[in-house]
Design a protein around this motif. Structure first.
Motif, PDB file in Angstrom:
ATOM      1  N   ILE A  82       0.841  -1.205   0.000  1.00  0.00           N
ATOM      2  CA  ILE A  82       0.000   0.000   0.000  1.00  0.00           C
ATOM      3  C   ILE A  82       0.873   1.250   0.000  1.00  0.00           C
ATOM      4  O   ILE A  82       0.591   2.227  -0.708  1.00  0.00           O
ATOM      5  CB  ILE A  82      -0.956  -0.014   1.204  1.00  0.00           C
ATOM      6  CG1 ILE A  82      -1.953  -1.177   1.074  1.00  0.00           C
ATOM      7  CG2 ILE A  82      -1.715   1.305   1.319  1.00  0.00           C
ATOM      8  CD1 ILE A  82      -2.808  -1.408   2.300  1.00  0.00           C
ATOM      9  N   PHE A  83       1.951   1.237   0.775  1.00  0.00           N
ATOM     10  CA  PHE A  83       2.873   2.373   0.795  1.00  0.00           C
ATOM     11  C   PHE A  83       3.433   2.621  -0.603  1.00  0.00           C
ATOM     12  O   PHE A  83       3.520   3.774  -1.068  1.00  0.00           O
ATOM     13  CB  PHE A  83       4.039   2.117   1.757  1.00  0.00           C
ATOM     14  CG  PHE A  83       3.654   2.113   3.216  1.00  0.00           C
ATOM     15  CD1 PHE A  83       2.395   2.485   3.643  1.00  0.00           C
ATOM     16  CD2 PHE A  83       4.582   1.716   4.180  1.00  0.00           C
ATOM     17  CE1 PHE A  83       2.046   2.477   4.992  1.00  0.00           C
ATOM     18  CE2 PHE A  83       4.256   1.713   5.528  1.00  0.00           C
ATOM     19  CZ  PHE A  83       2.991   2.093   5.935  1.00  0.00           C
ATOM     20  N   GLY A  87       3.699   5.954  -3.332  1.00  0.00           N
ATOM     21  CA  GLY A  87       4.998   6.615  -3.445  1.00  0.00           C
ATOM     22  C   GLY A  87       6.008   6.243  -2.387  1.00  0.00           C
ATOM     23  O   GLY A  87       7.119   6.794  -2.368  1.00  0.00           O
ATOM     24  N   GLY A  88       5.651   5.334  -1.471  1.00  0.00           N
ATOM     25  CA  GLY A  88       6.596   4.886  -0.453  1.00  0.00           C
ATOM     26  C   GLY A  88       6.625   5.788   0.773  1.00  0.00           C
ATOM     27  O   GLY A  88       5.819   6.708   0.917  1.00  0.00           O
ATOM     28  N   LYS A 205       6.942   8.933   7.680  1.00  0.00           N
ATOM     29  CA  LYS A 205       5.630   9.479   7.350  1.00  0.00           C
ATOM     30  C   LYS A 205       5.159   8.875   6.035  1.00  0.00           C
ATOM     31  O   LYS A 205       5.962   8.621   5.129  1.00  0.00           O
ATOM     32  CB  LYS A 205       5.680  11.012   7.214  1.00  0.00           C
ATOM     33  CG  LYS A 205       6.010  11.742   8.510  1.00  0.00           C
ATOM     34  CD  LYS A 205       5.967  13.259   8.294  1.00  0.00           C
ATOM     35  CE  LYS A 205       6.267  14.006   9.593  1.00  0.00           C
ATOM     36  NZ  LYS A 205       6.170  15.480   9.425  1.00  0.00           N
ATOM     37  N   VAL A 206       3.843   8.641   5.944  1.00  0.00           N
ATOM     38  CA  VAL A 206       3.228   8.232   4.687  1.00  0.00           C
ATOM     39  C   VAL A 206       1.945   9.021   4.483  1.00  0.00           C
ATOM     40  O   VAL A 206       1.308   9.455   5.445  1.00  0.00           O
ATOM     41  CB  VAL A 206       2.892   6.709   4.659  1.00  0.00           C
ATOM     42  CG1 VAL A 206       4.148   5.874   4.611  1.00  0.00           C
ATOM     43  CG2 VAL A 206       2.006   6.315   5.830  1.00  0.00           C
ATOM     44  N   GLN A 207       1.588   9.211   3.224  1.00  0.00           N
ATOM     45  CA  GLN A 207       0.305   9.786   2.859  1.00  0.00           C
ATOM     46  C   GLN A 207      -0.373   8.806   1.906  1.00  0.00           C
ATOM     47  O   GLN A 207       0.170   8.507   0.834  1.00  0.00           O
ATOM     48  CB  GLN A 207       0.475  11.150   2.178  1.00  0.00           C
ATOM     49  CG  GLN A 207       1.034  12.228   3.080  1.00  0.00           C
ATOM     50  CD  GLN A 207       1.083  13.586   2.405  1.00  0.00           C
ATOM     51  OE1 GLN A 207       0.168  13.940   1.646  1.00  0.00           O
ATOM     52  NE2 GLN A 207       2.130  14.345   2.656  1.00  0.00           N
ATOM     53  N   LEU A 208      -1.534   8.316   2.289  1.00  0.00           N
ATOM     54  CA  LEU A 208      -2.214   7.273   1.532  1.00  0.00           C
ATOM     55  C   LEU A 208      -3.577   7.766   1.055  1.00  0.00           C
ATOM     56  O   LEU A 208      -4.331   8.376   1.827  1.00  0.00           O
ATOM     57  CB  LEU A 208      -2.417   6.025   2.401  1.00  0.00           C
ATOM     58  CG  LEU A 208      -1.200   5.515   3.192  1.00  0.00           C
ATOM     59  CD1 LEU A 208      -1.600   4.319   4.057  1.00  0.00           C
ATOM     60  CD2 LEU A 208      -0.055   5.160   2.254  1.00  0.00           C
ATOM     61  N   ALA A 337       4.405  -0.262   8.441  1.00  0.00           N
ATOM     62  CA  ALA A 337       3.686  -1.149   7.524  1.00  0.00           C
ATOM     63  C   ALA A 337       2.924  -2.220   8.295  1.00  0.00           C
ATOM     64  O   ALA A 337       1.759  -2.509   7.996  1.00  0.00           O
ATOM     65  CB  ALA A 337       4.674  -1.796   6.549  1.00  0.00           C
ATOM     66  N   ASN A 338       3.567  -2.828   9.286  1.00  0.00           N
ATOM     67  CA  ASN A 338       2.883  -3.811  10.116  1.00  0.00           C
ATOM     68  C   ASN A 338       1.713  -3.182  10.869  1.00  0.00           C
ATOM     69  O   ASN A 338       0.649  -3.785  11.022  1.00  0.00           O
ATOM     70  CB  ASN A 338       3.855  -4.452  11.105  1.00  0.00           C
ATOM     71  CG  ASN A 338       4.609  -5.614  10.508  1.00  0.00           C
ATOM     72  OD1 ASN A 338       5.686  -5.426   9.943  1.00  0.00           O
ATOM     73  ND2 ASN A 338       4.063  -6.814  10.612  1.00  0.00           N
TER      74      ASN A 338
END
Length: 403
Positions: A82-83, A87-88, A205-208, A337-338
């Motif tokens: 999903i990340f 874009g990771g 940080k991630v933006q989903l 991620a987990n």
């Protein structure tokens, strides 16, 4: 001879004479294990699974995870996938060093100002004594001090370069403490030792997009679960356990110290005065924002890392030139991620269904059956979505009756 003085073969023979059955282990492997630990009589193996595409700061990694828990590897792959669609991860790190602590007992006439004036010279002498560390980019960076009654607390910041650095830092602290103990107003040295206080912080940080997690309703549920974990320690500690599932698996695979990281993360979760979730998720403008910061004092060289061929193999998978900072950035990304995969499961199908499906292999492995029978049992368990030990035994009986 005492038990620790015996060669490993004789230790095993002694256990065998007491009626204990040990698995066969060749002499060469046993000798290697004996070099790594104390009172060695065997070894413990863990499967190494892979996260096949984790993108961190624009770079793609294959990530080895050493764990007997299939759901941990599956969850990390799910979250990482999903990340990657979004874009990771973006990770920043603070890598000034790790802390050591020296505590001295002072006389009544102790003057802190005079004592502090000796620090620049002490740093110079210490870095000269440990020039090999300085040569690799490390060394003593800073000393801070405080007094409480007759006790003098020194906090020493040491850059361990690419190593975890525990043994080196302890040697440095002992050297410095001996120099400080001869100060006229110091009565005695109480201790000089590494501290596992949180240091070397990595922040991911991630933006989903909400579509990538199953829609806005699911994203809202994830944000709500995160909010609960930030205020309710009972939920917070379970959330953090899920994060550490992934973190510990990568640490195991790379020969790093899980115990020190666990201790530091436990304190880090309480840094605001109350224990809470290490991660945070919020929904803004149809984007789900996730964040996680962890203290990760990791190394890629030194200690048992260089001595273990299994660990070195994992570094080939990760990339043999990976730095300790890059490794920390991979680890914190795997932790998030987990975490995402666990929150997704709770917000949708529930955590147990997928978990038990993956655990079916462990259940089947305990059966007294041949490989063909085990595979047939596993197929029937998946077909009926029944993943209990009782079901496995029932299917085995049915298979044998059909024969």
């Amino acid at each position: 001879m005492k038990f620790y003085e015996l060669p490993p073969e004789k230790r095993r023979a002694l256990l065998a004479s007491q009626g204990l059955e040990l698995a066969d282990l060749d002499s060469a492997t046993l000798a290697k294990m004996d070099q790594l630990s104390e009172n060695v009589v065997g070894r413990l193996s863990l499967p190494v699974g892979l996260v096949t595409n984790l993108v961190v700061n624009g770079q793609s990694y294959l990530v080895p995870m050493a764990t007997e828990e299939p759901s941990v590897v599956a969850a990390a792959n799910h979250g990482a996938s999903i990340f990657t669609q979004n874009g990771g991860t973006k990770v920043t790190s603070e890598r000034q060093g790790i802390y050591g602590q020296i505590v001295l007992q002072a006389a009544d006439d102790f003057e802190l100002a005079d004592f502090e004036q000796s620090f620049p010279k002490l740093i110079e002498i210490t870095n000269r004594e440990f020039s090999s560390l300085v040569h690799h980019g490390g060394g003593v960076r800073q000393i801070t001090v405080r007094c409480e009654h007759e006790l003098v607390y020194l906090q020493v910041l040491v850059d361990p370069a690419q190593a975890m650095g525990a043994n080196k830092v302890n040697s440095i602290l002992e050297f410095m403490a001996e120099k400080l103990a001869i100060f006229p107003e110091i009565k005695t040295k109480l201790f000089a030792i590494l501290s596992n206080y949180p240091s070397q912080i990595s922040r991911v940080k991630v933006q989903l997009s909400v579509q990538s997690v199953g829609g806005k309703t699911v994203a809202q549920q994830i944000a709500l679960l995160s909010q609960i974990g930030e205020t309710d320690p009972m939920r917070g500690v379970t959330n953090n356990k899920g994060i550490m599932n992934g973190v510990d698996a990568v640490l195991q695979a790379t020969g790093n110290d899980t115990r020190s990281v666990e201790a530091a993360c436990g304190l880090w979760a309480s840094r605001h005065g109350q224990y809470c979730s290490l991660s945070s998720w919020r929904l803004e403008d149809d984007m789900l924002h996730g964040e996680l910061s962890l203290p990760l004092a990791l190394g890629t060289v030194g200690g048992s890392i260089n001595a273990r061929s299994d660990v070195q193999e994992n570094y080939q998978i990760l990339g043999s030139s990976i730095t300790s900072q890059q490794l920390a950035e991979v680890v914190v990304s795997i932790g998030l991620a987990n975490n995402l995969a666990a929150l997704l499961a709770i917000a949708t199908t529930g955590i147990q269904a997928g978990h038990m499906k993956l655990q079916a292999r462990n259940i089947v492995a305990t059966l007294s059956a041949n490989d063909t029978e085990k595979q047939q049992v596993l197929s029937l368990m998946k077909q009926d979505q029944n993943y209990t030990q009782a079901a496995a035994q029932k299917y085995l009986i049915e298979i044998r009756k059909a024969k």
